[in-house]
Design an enzyme around this catalytic site. Structure first.
Site, PDB file in Angstrom:
ATOM      1  N   PHE A   1      -3.048   2.925  13.911  1.00  0.00           N
ATOM      2  CA  PHE A   1      -2.205   1.933  14.573  1.00  0.00           C
ATOM      3  C   PHE A   1      -1.341   2.642  15.607  1.00  0.00           C
ATOM      4  O   PHE A   1      -1.420   3.869  15.777  1.00  0.00           O
ATOM      5  CB  PHE A   1      -1.331   1.204  13.537  1.00  0.00           C
ATOM      6  CG  PHE A   1      -0.210   2.055  12.992  1.00  0.00           C
ATOM      7  CD1 PHE A   1      -0.459   3.073  12.104  1.00  0.00           C
ATOM      8  CD2 PHE A   1       1.115   1.853  13.413  1.00  0.00           C
ATOM      9  CE1 PHE A   1       0.578   3.866  11.612  1.00  0.00           C
ATOM     10  CE2 PHE A   1       2.157   2.644  12.926  1.00  0.00           C
ATOM     11  CZ  PHE A   1       1.880   3.646  12.023  1.00  0.00           C
TER      12      PHE A   1
ATOM     13  N   HIS B   1       0.828  -1.201   0.000  1.00  0.00           N
ATOM     14  CA  HIS B   1       0.000   0.000   0.000  1.00  0.00           C
ATOM     15  C   HIS B   1       0.873   1.266   0.000  1.00  0.00           C
ATOM     16  O   HIS B   1       0.648   2.189  -0.774  1.00  0.00           O
ATOM     17  CB  HIS B   1      -0.939  -0.009   1.203  1.00  0.00           C
ATOM     18  CG  HIS B   1      -1.754   1.225   1.324  1.00  0.00           C
ATOM     19  ND1 HIS B   1      -2.826   1.475   0.496  1.00  0.00           N
ATOM     20  CD2 HIS B   1      -1.633   2.299   2.134  1.00  0.00           C
ATOM     21  CE1 HIS B   1      -3.325   2.650   0.809  1.00  0.00           C
ATOM     22  NE2 HIS B   1      -2.624   3.174   1.799  1.00  0.00           N
TER      23      HIS B   1
ATOM     24  N   ASP C   1      11.962   6.125   8.790  1.00  0.00           N
ATOM     25  CA  ASP C   1      11.867   5.691  10.178  1.00  0.00           C
ATOM     26  C   ASP C   1      11.062   6.749  10.925  1.00  0.00           C
ATOM     27  O   ASP C   1      11.284   7.943  10.725  1.00  0.00           O
ATOM     28  CB  ASP C   1      13.257   5.526  10.797  1.00  0.00           C
ATOM     29  CG  ASP C   1      13.237   4.518  11.935  1.00  0.00           C
ATOM     30  OD1 ASP C   1      12.497   3.522  11.845  1.00  0.00           O
ATOM     31  OD2 ASP C   1      13.941   4.739  12.940  1.00  0.00           O
TER      32      ASP C   1
HETATM   33  P1  IMP Z   1       7.879   3.062  11.677  1.00  0.00           P
HETATM   34  O1  IMP Z   1       9.285   3.563  11.612  1.00  0.00           O
HETATM   35  O2  IMP Z   1       6.967   3.742  10.679  1.00  0.00           O
HETATM   36  O3  IMP Z   1       7.812   1.553  11.611  1.00  0.00           O
HETATM   37  O4  IMP Z   1       7.305   3.478  13.117  1.00  0.00           O
HETATM   38  C1  IMP Z   1       7.880   2.992  14.332  1.00  0.00           C
HETATM   39  C2  IMP Z   1       6.879   3.038  15.465  1.00  0.00           C
HETATM   40  O5  IMP Z   1       6.508   4.416  15.740  1.00  0.00           O
HETATM   41  C3  IMP Z   1       5.536   2.338  15.167  1.00  0.00           C
HETATM   42  O6  IMP Z   1       5.616   0.959  15.473  1.00  0.00           O
HETATM   43  C4  IMP Z   1       4.594   3.071  16.116  1.00  0.00           C
HETATM   44  O7  IMP Z   1       4.738   2.597  17.444  1.00  0.00           O
HETATM   45  C5  IMP Z   1       5.129   4.497  16.078  1.00  0.00           C
HETATM   46  N1  IMP Z   1       4.465   5.256  14.992  1.00  0.00           N
HETATM   47  C6  IMP Z   1       5.033   5.718  13.852  1.00  0.00           C
HETATM   48  N2  IMP Z   1       4.143   6.359  13.088  1.00  0.00           N
HETATM   49  C7  IMP Z   1       2.961   6.302  13.749  1.00  0.00           C
HETATM   50  C8  IMP Z   1       1.653   6.789  13.449  1.00  0.00           C
HETATM   51  O8  IMP Z   1       1.363   7.381  12.407  1.00  0.00           O
HETATM   52  N3  IMP Z   1       0.717   6.544  14.400  1.00  0.00           N
HETATM   53  C9  IMP Z   1       0.975   5.879  15.552  1.00  0.00           C
HETATM   54  N4  IMP Z   1       2.163   5.387  15.862  1.00  0.00           N
HETATM   55  C10 IMP Z   1       3.168   5.597  14.970  1.00  0.00           C
END
Ligand code: IMP
Length: 191
Positions: A150, A13, A70
């Site tokens: 999420f 997606h 990230d």
């Molecule tokens: P990633 O780098 O996008 O995988 O984000 C790492 C972690 O940050 C995720 O597992 C969430 O715990 C938190 N996170 C990042 N973006 C979001 C969001 O848009 N909503 C809620 N939690 C987020």
């Protein structure tokens, strides 16, 4: 001629969304497309370091121009925690709801509930490194609200809104989110 770029994700997606914005000039590849089936290293202490580490690993080991993102939640009263540790704030094997409960516990009694979500994208093209940042400021509320989204979405209320991220549609959140802002900058740069 099309420019090929690998996006360090297997989320179809996400890939489709960015491909649609970039249009015909770019051809995006997923990790699967380049036969990368291993976990990319993410051992940095900052979002900048982690997104760079992932992109650099792909560039060095798979010889592709690429970008990696990230993201994390940074809470002011907790000195920027959980930040780069957002996904595993309550421990390695913990769920999103464990992370939220741990966050609310750590914030209990604190009057400053201000926080921000931040995304850093690292692009490497022919050895040249560029980083792009997206930030959305807001507040951590005391109770969970909403079922969409999420991670920390049910407790994050973006500035200027009365609803949490989890009470917004994907489309609405997608217009204002940290991730959207960082990707907008990447797309502007690439176009
Ligand atoms: P990633 O780098 O996008 O995988 O984000 C790492 C972690 O940050 C995720 O597992 C969430 O715990 C938190 N996170 C990042 N973006 C979001 C969001 O848009 N909503 C809620 N939690 C987020």
């Amino acid at each position: 001629m099309k420019t090929t770029l690998c996006f360090a994700t297997n989320n179809a997606h996400k890939l489709e969304e960015i491909q649609a914005i970039l249009g015909g000039t770019f051809h995006l590849l997923s990790l699967k497309d380049i036969n990368c089936n291993e976990e990319l290293p993410e051992t940095g202490n900052t979002l900048e370091a982690n997104s760079l580490q992932k992109a650099q690993y792909l560039y060095d080991h798979y010889q592709v121009n690429c970008f990696a993102d990230d993201s994390g939640l940074e809470v002011n009263a907790l000195n920027g925690e959980p930040g780069v540790y957002s996904a595993r704030y309550a421990g390695e094997q913990r769920s999103h709801s464990d992370n939220i409960n741990f966050l609310l516990k750590n914030l209990s009694g604190k009057s400053d509930r201000s926080a921000q979500f931040r995304t850093v994208i690292t692009l490497i093209q022919n050895g040249e490194i560029c980083q792009f940042e997206g930030v959305i400021k807001g507040q951590i509320i005391e109770d969970l609200r909403g079922t969409d989204g999420f991670g920390y979405d049910p407790v994050f209320k973006p500035e200027g809104f009365e609803r949490t991220f989890a009470e917004m549609s994907l489309e609405e959140k997608g217009k204002i989110s940290h991730r959207a802002k960082a990707f907008e900058k990447l797309v502007d740069f690439l176009k």
